[in-house]
Enzyme design. Structure first.
Site, PDB file in Angstrom:
ATOM      1  N   CYS A  72       0.952  -1.268  -0.039  1.00 27.53           N
ATOM      2  CA  CYS A  72       0.008  -0.191  -0.038  1.00 27.53           C
ATOM      3  C   CYS A  72       1.036   1.183  -0.048  1.00 27.53           C
ATOM      4  O   CYS A  72       1.730   1.306   0.893  1.00 27.53           O
ATOM      5  CB  CYS A  72      -0.865  -0.233   1.076  1.00 27.53           C
ATOM      6  SG  CYS A  72      -1.863   1.280   1.527  1.00 27.53           S
ATOM      7  N   GLU A 110      -5.163  -7.642  -3.493  1.00 29.41           N
ATOM      8  CA  GLU A 110      -5.601  -8.018  -1.747  1.00 29.41           C
ATOM      9  C   GLU A 110      -4.558  -6.992  -1.197  1.00 29.41           C
ATOM     10  O   GLU A 110      -3.660  -6.609  -1.517  1.00 29.41           O
ATOM     11  CB  GLU A 110      -5.038  -9.526  -1.333  1.00 29.41           C
ATOM     12  CG  GLU A 110      -5.200  -9.942  -0.089  1.00 29.41           C
ATOM     13  CD  GLU A 110      -3.950  -9.763   0.780  1.00 29.41           C
ATOM     14  OE1 GLU A 110      -3.924 -10.106   1.973  1.00 29.41           O
ATOM     15  OE2 GLU A 110      -2.981  -9.604  -0.132  1.00 29.41           O
ATOM     16  N   ARG A 156      -8.899  -9.258   5.481  1.00 26.09           N
ATOM     17  CA  ARG A 156      -8.133  -8.435   4.449  1.00 26.09           C
ATOM     18  C   ARG A 156      -9.139  -8.002   3.500  1.00 26.09           C
ATOM     19  O   ARG A 156     -10.401  -8.652   3.038  1.00 26.09           O
ATOM     20  CB  ARG A 156      -7.225  -9.530   3.879  1.00 26.09           C
ATOM     21  CG  ARG A 156      -6.089  -9.797   4.594  1.00 26.09           C
ATOM     22  CD  ARG A 156      -5.074  -8.789   4.781  1.00 26.09           C
ATOM     23  NE  ARG A 156      -3.793  -9.054   5.334  1.00 26.09           N
ATOM     24  CZ  ARG A 156      -3.442  -8.792   6.572  1.00 26.09           C
ATOM     25  NH1 ARG A 156      -4.604  -8.413   7.367  1.00 26.09           N
ATOM     26  NH2 ARG A 156      -2.183  -9.046   7.044  1.00 26.09           N
TER      27      ARG A 156
HETATM   28  C1  LIG Z   1       2.106  -8.208   1.205  1.00 24.24           C
HETATM   29  S1  LIG Z   1       3.374  -9.128   0.623  1.00 24.24           S
HETATM   30  C2  LIG Z   1       2.362 -10.098  -0.569  1.00 24.24           C
HETATM   31  C3  LIG Z   1       2.566 -11.571  -0.196  1.00 24.24           C
HETATM   32  C4  LIG Z   1       2.016 -12.556  -0.885  1.00 24.24           C
HETATM   33  N1  LIG Z   1       0.708 -12.263  -1.327  1.00 24.24           N
HETATM   34  C5  LIG Z   1       2.083 -14.157  -0.085  1.00 24.24           C
HETATM   35  O1  LIG Z   1       1.138 -14.804  -0.111  1.00 24.24           O
HETATM   36  O2  LIG Z   1       3.010 -14.498   0.348  1.00 24.24           O
HETATM   37  C6  LIG Z   1       4.111  -8.012  -0.935  1.00 24.24           C
HETATM   38  C7  LIG Z   1       5.126  -8.649  -1.521  1.00 24.24           C
HETATM   39  O3  LIG Z   1       5.644  -7.755  -2.419  1.00 24.24           O
HETATM   40  C8  LIG Z   1       6.906  -7.812  -2.727  1.00 24.24           C
HETATM   41  N2  LIG Z   1       7.231  -6.459  -3.413  1.00 24.24           N
HETATM   42  C9  LIG Z   1       7.380  -5.271  -2.991  1.00 24.24           C
HETATM   43  N3  LIG Z   1       7.797  -4.590  -4.223  1.00 24.24           N
HETATM   44  C10 LIG Z   1       8.066  -5.261  -5.240  1.00 24.24           C
HETATM   45  C11 LIG Z   1       8.656  -5.048  -6.657  1.00 24.24           C
HETATM   46  N4  LIG Z   1       8.942  -3.606  -6.891  1.00 24.24           N
HETATM   47  N5  LIG Z   1       8.525  -5.906  -7.354  1.00 24.24           N
HETATM   48  C12 LIG Z   1       7.958  -7.355  -6.992  1.00 24.24           C
HETATM   49  N6  LIG Z   1       7.627  -7.303  -5.827  1.00 24.24           N
HETATM   50  C13 LIG Z   1       7.622  -6.720  -4.678  1.00 24.24           C
HETATM   51  C14 LIG Z   1       7.498  -7.676  -1.372  1.00 24.24           C
HETATM   52  O4  LIG Z   1       8.896  -8.367  -1.327  1.00 24.24           O
HETATM   53  C15 LIG Z   1       6.453  -8.558  -0.601  1.00 24.24           C
HETATM   54  O5  LIG Z   1       6.603  -9.783  -0.469  1.00 24.24           O
END
Ligand SMILES: C[S@@+](CC[C@H](N)C(=O)[O-])C[C@H]1O[C@@H](n2cnc3c(N)ncnc32)[C@H](O)[C@@H]1O
Length: 344
Positions: A72, A110, A156
């Site tokens: 977010c 989500e 969520r």
């Molecule tokens: C809230 S977590 C989501 C986890 C996932 N839904 C799960 O079931 O494990 C958000 C994820 O986005 C990844 N993320 C953040 N910035 C990113 C980017 N620029 N490119 C790819 N992934 C990214 C983070 O490393 C993190 O694992």
């Protein structure tokens, strides 16, 4: 026909597992964190592409559904339109670009429940408007893991954008309530805490959320454990100190916790112990054969960031049942045509 999806911000693959269990096929993954990438590859056999901002959408194979539990971020809206062009510079913009280029039939996003109130509600409005501008019917709902066969109060927000008719959240198949007791390990090296470290209240409080509050860790104990750089978080996140009975649900497993300070009360033994890491994964819907990261702090962080798999599976099954991917004419349209024919 096996429908295809892409798994963005994939973490350790909670979305992927839910959709695969429902019969869908993953054709592309993006996840920037090397620790998550490692766990993802070990369990699913695919090394995720890294940074989503470095992907050229035309290089992504064709797919039917886009999945993403995106971080977010605030938008600084300059234009009046509040379309997706106005979200430039955010990760949501990258999602929109992929949608615009690849035109999937369904998009499932989500996020934490708080997204609705983020920046006085503006962030959420911009997200919905941007998806509508891209030509989608957009619905959203807060779903709770405890309604899908898990003993965890984890809320969520899910946003579902569709090319066909609206996704109907009322059609999701919920499961009967379960309690933490049914998910506990029967043997293991349990970490019991000494009676001097906690206080039980006289009458346990059954909360609407399904939690049964029975006591708290004594202040001098939990204050010692406050970690640096967590001052901005709520007291519960800084140092969880509330104790709940195993005959109810468990509070949300948070992403900030790296030491697993979740304490559970076992009435028949009149004792309190830590929830084990295996139990944490179980109450998110991960099976015992899921291979976790080798570092325990990383294991806690990854599971707290993940999604509750049965919620995702229920959404995946409902997308199928609601015929949101089929290209044939909709039944409803045929019905309408018949009505027209009969009218003349
Ligand atoms: C809230 S977590 C989501 C986890 C996932 N839904 C799960 O079931 O494990 C958000 C994820 O986005 C990844 N993320 C953040 N910035 C990113 C980017 N620029 N490119 C790819 N992934 C990214 C983070 O490393 C993190 O694992």
């Amino acid at each position: 026909m096996q429908y295809k999806f892409i798994d963005l911000f994939a973490g350790i693959g909670g979305f992927r597992k839910g959709f695969e269990d429902a019969g869908f096929k993953c054709v592309f993954t993006s996840e920037i964190n090397p620790q998550c990438q490692q766990v993802y590859e070990t369990n699913f056999g695919d090394k995720p592409f890294g940074d989503i901002t470095k992907i050229n959408p035309t290089d992504i194979p064709n797919f039917d559904i886009l999945l993403g539990g995106f971080p977010c971020q605030p938008f600084s809206i300059s234009g009046k339109k509040m379309g997706f062009e106005d979200t430039r510079g955010t990760l949501f913009f990258d999602i929109c670009q992929i949608i615009d280029t690849k035109q999937p039939n369904v998009v499932v996003l989500e996020n934490v429940k708080h997204l609705i109130h983020h920046d006085k509600g503006r962030t959420f409005k911009v997200i919905l408007k941007a998806l509508m501008d891209l030509g989608y019917n957009v619905t959203h709902k807060i779903l709770n893991a405890k309604d899908f066969g898990l003993p965890q109060n984890r809320e969520r927000i899910f946003i579902i954008a569709t090319k066909k008719h609206y996704f109907d959240f009322a059609k999701l198949k919920k499961k009967k309530k379960v309690i933490l007791r049914d998910f506990l390990d029967t043997e293991g090296n349990f970490e019991f805490i000494d009676k001097s470290e906690y206080t039980l209240i006289d009458t346990p409080k059954n909360q609407e959320s399904g939690l049964i509050f029975v006591g708290y860790r004594n202040k001098n104990i939990w204050q010692k454990g406050v970690r640096e750089n967590t001052e901005h978080l709520s007291r519960v996140h800084r140092q969880p100190n509330r104790i709940y009975s195993i005959d109810g649900t468990h509070p949300t497993i948070p992403s900030q916790e790296t030491a697993g300070r979740f304490f559970i009360y076992i009435p028949e033994l009149d004792t309190v112990r830590k929830l084990t890491i295996n139990e944490c994964y179980k109450i998110m819907g991960f099976q015992p054969n899921f291979i976790k990261h080798s570092n325990i702090g990383e294991q806690y962080k990854q599971i707290g960031n993940s999604v509750a798999i049965p919620v995702i599976r229920a959404i995946a099954e409902s997308i199928n049942e609601q015929k949101l991917l089929i290209d044939e004419p909709q039944r409803q349209v045929v019905g309408d045509l018949q009505a027209l024919l009969f009218a003349y």
